[in-house]
Structures are given as structure tokens and as C-alpha cells.
Scaffold this active site. Sequence first.
Site, PDB file in Angstrom:
ATOM      1  N   THR A 194       0.848  -1.183   0.000  1.00 33.11           N
ATOM      2  CA  THR A 194       0.000   0.000   0.000  1.00 33.11           C
ATOM      3  C   THR A 194       0.884   1.233   0.000  1.00 33.11           C
ATOM      4  O   THR A 194       1.867   1.295   0.727  1.00 33.11           O
ATOM      5  CB  THR A 194      -0.965   0.026   1.206  1.00 33.11           C
ATOM      6  OG1 THR A 194      -1.574   1.307   1.268  1.00 33.11           O
ATOM      7  CG2 THR A 194      -0.277  -0.257   2.526  1.00 33.11           C
ATOM      8  N   GLU A 340      -4.943  -2.948   4.377  1.00 34.69           N
ATOM      9  CA  GLU A 340      -4.645  -3.611   5.648  1.00 34.69           C
ATOM     10  C   GLU A 340      -5.829  -4.410   6.190  1.00 34.69           C
ATOM     11  O   GLU A 340      -5.680  -5.154   7.159  1.00 34.69           O
ATOM     12  CB  GLU A 340      -4.231  -2.566   6.701  1.00 34.69           C
ATOM     13  CG  GLU A 340      -2.891  -1.891   6.446  1.00 34.69           C
ATOM     14  CD  GLU A 340      -2.973  -0.679   5.531  1.00 34.69           C
ATOM     15  OE1 GLU A 340      -3.937  -0.576   4.745  1.00 34.69           O
ATOM     16  OE2 GLU A 340      -2.079   0.179   5.588  1.00 34.69           O
ATOM     17  N   LYS A 445      -9.820  21.931   9.083  1.00 40.10           N
ATOM     18  CA  LYS A 445     -10.163  22.459  10.400  1.00 40.10           C
ATOM     19  C   LYS A 445     -10.286  23.969  10.290  1.00 40.10           C
ATOM     20  O   LYS A 445      -9.310  24.658  10.043  1.00 40.10           O
ATOM     21  CB  LYS A 445      -9.121  22.062  11.430  1.00 40.10           C
ATOM     22  CG  LYS A 445      -9.669  22.139  12.827  1.00 40.10           C
ATOM     23  CD  LYS A 445      -8.807  21.389  13.802  1.00 40.10           C
ATOM     24  CE  LYS A 445      -9.567  21.224  15.123  1.00 40.10           C
ATOM     25  NZ  LYS A 445      -8.746  20.644  16.159  1.00 40.10           N
ATOM     26  N   TRP A 450     -14.303  21.016  12.617  1.00 43.84           N
ATOM     27  CA  TRP A 450     -14.071  20.205  11.427  1.00 43.84           C
ATOM     28  C   TRP A 450     -15.095  20.506  10.334  1.00 43.84           C
ATOM     29  O   TRP A 450     -16.268  20.645  10.610  1.00 43.84           O
ATOM     30  CB  TRP A 450     -14.193  18.713  11.745  1.00 43.84           C
ATOM     31  CG  TRP A 450     -13.296  18.229  12.828  1.00 43.84           C
ATOM     32  CD1 TRP A 450     -13.676  17.749  14.054  1.00 43.84           C
ATOM     33  CD2 TRP A 450     -11.872  18.138  12.793  1.00 43.84           C
ATOM     34  NE1 TRP A 450     -12.569  17.384  14.768  1.00 43.84           N
ATOM     35  CE2 TRP A 450     -11.452  17.610  14.034  1.00 43.84           C
ATOM     36  CE3 TRP A 450     -10.911  18.468  11.843  1.00 43.84           C
ATOM     37  CZ2 TRP A 450     -10.111  17.392  14.342  1.00 43.84           C
ATOM     38  CZ3 TRP A 450      -9.572  18.253  12.158  1.00 43.84           C
ATOM     39  CH2 TRP A 450      -9.186  17.730  13.386  1.00 43.84           C
TER      40      TRP A 450
HETATM   41  P1  AMP Z   1      -6.410   1.452   0.043  1.00 48.66           P
HETATM   42  O1  AMP Z   1      -5.591   0.842   1.111  1.00 48.66           O
HETATM   43  O2  AMP Z   1      -5.625   2.024  -1.083  1.00 48.66           O
HETATM   44  O3  AMP Z   1      -7.474   0.522  -0.417  1.00 48.66           O
HETATM   45  O4  AMP Z   1      -7.149   2.724   0.663  1.00 48.66           O
HETATM   46  C1  AMP Z   1      -7.920   2.623   1.817  1.00 48.66           C
HETATM   47  C2  AMP Z   1      -8.583   3.938   2.129  1.00 48.66           C
HETATM   48  O5  AMP Z   1      -9.573   4.266   1.150  1.00 48.66           O
HETATM   49  C3  AMP Z   1      -9.344   3.925   3.422  1.00 48.66           C
HETATM   50  O6  AMP Z   1      -8.502   4.067   4.535  1.00 48.66           O
HETATM   51  C4  AMP Z   1     -10.291   5.090   3.234  1.00 48.66           C
HETATM   52  O7  AMP Z   1      -9.658   6.329   3.501  1.00 48.66           O
HETATM   53  C5  AMP Z   1     -10.620   5.022   1.765  1.00 48.66           C
HETATM   54  N1  AMP Z   1     -11.914   4.342   1.562  1.00 48.66           N
HETATM   55  C6  AMP Z   1     -12.136   3.078   1.190  1.00 48.66           C
HETATM   56  N2  AMP Z   1     -13.461   2.836   1.080  1.00 48.66           N
HETATM   57  C7  AMP Z   1     -14.103   3.985   1.401  1.00 48.66           C
HETATM   58  C8  AMP Z   1     -15.481   4.383   1.488  1.00 48.66           C
HETATM   59  N3  AMP Z   1     -16.477   3.568   1.177  1.00 48.66           N
HETATM   60  N4  AMP Z   1     -15.738   5.654   1.886  1.00 48.66           N
HETATM   61  C9  AMP Z   1     -14.743   6.527   2.192  1.00 48.66           C
HETATM   62  N5  AMP Z   1     -13.438   6.206   2.117  1.00 48.66           N
HETATM   63  C10 AMP Z   1     -13.116   4.955   1.723  1.00 48.66           C
END
Ligand code: AMP
Length: 552
Positions: A194, A340, A445, A450
Site C-alpha cells: 500500500t 490492511e 479544520k 471540522w
Molecule cells: P487502500 O488501502 O488504497 O485501499 O485505501 C484505503 C482507504 O480508502 C481507506 O482508509 C479510506 O480512507 C478510503 N476508503 C475506502 N473505502 C471507502 C469508502 N467507502 N468511503 C470513504 N473512504 C473509503
Amino acid sequence: MKEMLEGLMQDDFPLTLNHIRRRLAGYNHGAKVVTLAADESSVYQATHAEVSERVDRLARALLALGIEQGDRVGTFAWNNQRHFELYFAVPCIGAVLHTLNIRLFEEQLTYIVNHAEDRVVFVDESLVPALAKLAPTFDGVEHYVVMGDGELAREEIDQLPGALLYEDLLEQAGPGEFDYPDLDERQAASLCYTSGTTGNPKGVLYSHRSISLHTTVTLARDGTGLSRADRILAVVPMFHVNAWGLPYGAALAGADLILPDRYLAPEPLAGLIASERATMVGCVPTIFLALLRYADEHPEVDLSSLSNAACGGSAVPRQLMKDFEERHDVRIFQAWGMTETSPVATYARPRERQHDDSYWDERAMQGRPLPWVELRLADGGGEVPWDGASTGEIEVRGPWVASRYFADSSEDEKFATGWLRTGDIASVDERGTVHITDRSKDVIKSGGEWISSVELENELMAHPDVVEAAVIAKPDERWAERPLCCVVLREQAATTAPDLVEHLRGRVARWWLPDEFAFVAEIPKTSVGKFDKKVLRGRLAEGTLEGRVLVS
Ligand code: AMP
């Protein structure tokens, strides 16, 4: 004290991918894997049983290449049948499938191939030129195996030193069942890096057990609900968190799996949905937004076979879900998770059936934790109540949540308490429904309070002329930060910044109303198709962000 009374079940039956692999030939009669071919209109396909026969050959070929238990085998490939075969052969011989994100920056790819110590890399023909440039920077790769049907001339393939051909290896490996080793369910099965964190990418090392449990639970109706009656189109890349587990899900359920290879534009996708009568699709919101626009502009497009869709990776705009449902009868369900968390941790299946505002409010949230996922909100050491308003950082634990990163000696504080700190800020209501307001690094912020960039984006994308919206913080002398809304308008739309402020009035708190917009041609996207706010913030800092308009 009395001794523990042990249960008398087959508790040593291992939860490994070998079970899912055995279902391909043994249980999934008639199910198919269908891949869009290079002409973008025809497909090639195989039954799960035929795939299983090729997986056996591939397992033998891997051993012939000297691959042993625990060795990392890289893939540099799109969503196609051969990649699917590697999803089984590599982990089922006890090796580790390392799916390389083909869209990473070159130096990151070099870093992860070397960090993972990949011994072999399997590469799609269409990606040979991109990989060949990097090959000299890889330290330990002994073989490149090129997958394809002969699109490339031999001299192009030979850009990769000593390249072997996938189909030749399978031919040489010969037919017959392969004798797979007994595996421990805790054994590593696949590896995905990641790049969401700062510094070098981090490896998340999934086990057979974590993938088996994740796959099983995502199949439940409160998850994807994928069943053998489905034909699932997996658009989410197989190089990103195992395509959300959809390929393993299709194999476990016995569903047809439809793969678009490298063709992710709306036209080939819509064509594939229509010609293959896909019933389900999984992809990120940006692809759905493009597909919706395409379907609206091409009324002849037939999406009628689709009934349901899984969407996540970033917040799914409410209007997108509404438009798809009202205009095309497709229900998009939102999921939340991260590399993760394998990745699915929550899924949004609302209880209410009447389509009023509260139903859509719930649909626009990220859903409830899946079975076996435990979730809490943390704020400076304390736990935040589930009152639907208070926000904190999401922390999760469960059998498919990472306990640390691969070959990483730093004591990453995000794992310190036994719960994973996700970096996502959310509220949770009394039903346990998670509502993400921001990624911690994206929060705005303003005057000590927020402002949710996700909420503002959602409301902006509900405007009929707004195609995409990403909201970032801009420094402000008086308020510390104010929201700056980067917006892509529909072609020829005459909507102005004051019109958008009027649209937002009443939908968000008054003090959230933006005083600046940037009308941009396109929102930059990350390697997995999410809005890339880091790039927008960089342009703002450098003074190169185009189309800025102040609202007086
Ligand atoms: P990745 O590890 O590249 O799959 O990214 C994960 C991140 O994507 C998460 O920690 C969130 O910040 C964002 N994310 C995934 N699904 C959603 C969702 N349904 N709504 C908002 N953010 C999301």
C-alpha cells in the site's frame, strides 16, 4: 480447576485456498471465467474445471522454475484469466503471490520488487514495455514469464532478459492432477503493498486463513451477497487487494467471473455488461461516474442484466447511487476498507426498504462492520460514543486485519494496541453504521471546527452539472483553513461558483459554505482510481491550480 473440555469437531481442517481451488473443478460445474479480448469486443473463456486443469500445470511449472514454499512470485498484470490462474497456483504450492500495482511510480515498483525479493515476475504482453524499462533495477528476479496470445513479436518480448512464455511453460508442464502440499492456514498466501502511507510503500501479507475467512464472509447477504447465480464483473484491479476478494469469491460461490483485462473505459465495460449479461459489478466510484455518464448519453446501452454492484475505495456519492437506481435499476452498495483490512471491513446493506431520505442517508454511509470485524472510534486515548455525531479515528481488529507490515522493523504505532489505527475519521450511529467524514490527512479544520470534505463533495456531486468534485483545505489567516472545492463541470455547463454555493446552502452548515472554487478539467486520480487530493494540494501550494474563482 476443571480441565478444558475440547469440542469434537474437525478443528484441524485448514482454512486454505486449496479448498477454494478444489471447488473450481469439483463443485463449480458449468461456471466460467470470461475475459475481454484484445479486439475489445470478443471474449475468451474457460470453465472453472478447465481453469483448474491449467492451475495444476502452472503449479508444476512453478516448481520447475525452482519456486519453493514462501518464495515471492510477482505479477504485473490486468484482470484476466491467466492472472486468475496465478491467484491459485502460487499460494496453493505454498509460495506467495505478490500482485504489483502497475500504476505505481517507477521508483516505488523498483522498491517493492526488491523489498519483497520477488524471484519470478509474470507479466502481461501488453505490459512488457513498461516492465522492461524497470527490469535492470530489480535485484533478485531470475525469470520473467510473459502471458498472452502472441500480440508481441519475439524481439519485443526479449526486452525482458531471458523471458519465458506462459503458454509454453503450461504445455511443457503436461496434464494430470498436481499433488499439492499440505499447508498451514497461517501460511502467507499473498502480498500487496500500500502506498497510502508516507515514506516507502508497506507490504500487507495475507494468510490463507485471512483470505478464506474474508472470502466466506463477503459472500454473505450483508456483504456482496455474491452467489452461484451471479455473473460478476470484477473491474477493481486484481493488483489491488486481490480485487476486493471478488475472484476468490466467484470461485468459492461457483459464480461466473467476467474480467475486463486492460479495458476500463465506459464503452468496453458497458459493452461487456450487455454482451455477457453481468448481474453484478465491483468498481470504484470514479469508474461508476464515468459509466453513468456514458449510459445516460447512450440510451441504447443495455445494463438491464445488472441488479447490484459493490463500490468503495472512496466515499460513494449519494447522487451516483440514486441516479443508477432510478435511471438504470442498479443498486450500488457501498463498502469500506483498506489494503490492511483485506480490504472489506464494513458493508452498507440498509434495513429500511422505503426509499425516503433516511434510507438514502443510510445508503450514503459506509455500512456496518462485517461479522468478525470489531470496530471502535478513538480520540486521544478515549473511546468516542456511537451517537451518530461525535467523530474519532476508526480502529479495527479481526481475523483479516493486518497485525504488522511485511519485513518492516519499525514499530509502527498504528498496530501498537492490537487494534489497527486506520487514519479514517468517522462517526458511528446507534445501529453501528459507520459514516466516514474524512481521511485524517484530508480533514479541514476551520476556526477550530471540522468541515467534512467528503460531505461537501457528496453534496456538490448531487448538482446535475457537476461531474467530479474534490475538496481540499486551503490556508486561511483568519480561520486557519477553509475548504477549496475543485470541480469538474459537465461539458458546456454554465454553472457558476455562486450557483454552487446556492446549491449547497441548506444542505450543509452555513459556515461550511466555500468561498473559493477551482474549475478544473479533471480531478487527478491515484494509481487505483481515487481522487488524488495530494496532487491538488501540491498544485495549490505551487500556485499552479487552474480555474480558481473566489466567491465574494
Ligand atoms: P487502500 O488501502 O488504497 O485501499 O485505501 C484505503 C482507504 O480508502 C481507506 O482508509 C479510506 O480512507 C478510503 N476508503 C475506502 N473505502 C471507502 C469508502 N467507502 N468511503 C470513504 N473512504 C473509503
